[in-house]
Design a protein around this motif. Structure first.
Motif, short mmCIF file in Angstrom:
data_model
loop_
_atom_site.label_atom_id
_atom_site.label_comp_id
_atom_site.label_asym_id
_atom_site.label_seq_id
_atom_site.Cartn_x
_atom_site.Cartn_y
_atom_site.Cartn_z
N GLN A 10 0.83 -1.20 0.00
CA GLN A 10 0.00 0.00 0.00
C GLN A 10 0.87 1.26 0.00
O GLN A 10 0.60 2.20 -0.76
N ALA A 11 1.92 1.29 0.81
CA ALA A 11 2.81 2.46 0.83
C ALA A 11 3.47 2.64 -0.53
O ALA A 11 3.60 3.76 -1.03
N GLY A 15 3.04 5.83 -3.55
CA GLY A 15 4.14 6.68 -4.00
C GLY A 15 5.42 6.61 -3.22
O GLY A 15 6.37 7.33 -3.56
N ALA A 16 5.50 5.81 -2.18
CA ALA A 16 6.77 5.69 -1.46
C ALA A 16 7.81 5.14 -2.43
O ALA A 16 7.52 4.23 -3.20
N THR A 26 4.81 3.17 7.19
CA THR A 26 4.15 1.99 7.75
C THR A 26 4.43 1.79 9.24
O THR A 26 3.70 1.07 9.90
N GLY A 27 5.51 2.39 9.73
CA GLY A 27 5.91 2.16 11.12
C GLY A 27 6.63 0.83 11.31
O GLY A 27 6.89 0.42 12.44
N LEU A 28 6.96 0.17 10.21
CA LEU A 28 7.67 -1.11 10.28
C LEU A 28 9.17 -0.87 10.31
O LEU A 28 9.67 0.13 9.79
N VAL A 32 12.07 -5.51 8.30
CA VAL A 32 10.76 -6.06 7.92
C VAL A 32 10.35 -5.54 6.55
O VAL A 32 9.83 -6.29 5.71
N VAL A 33 10.62 -4.27 6.27
CA VAL A 33 10.32 -3.69 4.97
C VAL A 33 11.14 -4.39 3.89
O VAL A 33 10.60 -4.79 2.85
#
Length: 97
Positions: A10-11, A15-16, A26-28, A32-33
């Motif tokens: 989704q991020a 456009g990320a 995402t706060g991940l 993890v990303v």
């Protein structure tokens, strides 16, 4: 609540353009990303393409995308797991023409 794969996708769709930006949105954690991006790439949900920046004067053995045995890594369809150094990679959503 969505899982990390959904959040990363989704991020990316919103456009990320960097792993750091995805982590911030995402706060991940960055690990993890990175793992999520690798998995989404294997699933075919995103595509990865190495961007050529020109060949080094030392040949393939000194190239960041070269393999450990000195073979060329350029022109591959995705980042090589055998690469010897950092390589600029462009991530994109698959075309749905």
């Amino acid at each position: 609540m969505s899982g990390p794969l959904s959040a990363v996708l989704q991020a990316f769709e919103q456009g990320a353009s960097t792993l750091e930006e995805i982590a911030q949105r995402t706060g991940l954690g960055r690990d993890v990303v990175q793992t999520s991006v690798d998995h989404l790439r294997r699933m075919g949900r995103i595509e990865a393409r190495e961007l050529a920046m020109g060949c080094p004067s030392g040949g393939c053995g000194s190239c960041a995308s070269g393999t450990a045995d000195g073979d060329a890594g350029c022109g591959s369809s995705g980042p090589s797991t055998q690469r010897r150094g950092p390589v600029l990679v462009q991530l994109s959503l698959p075309r749905t023409d």
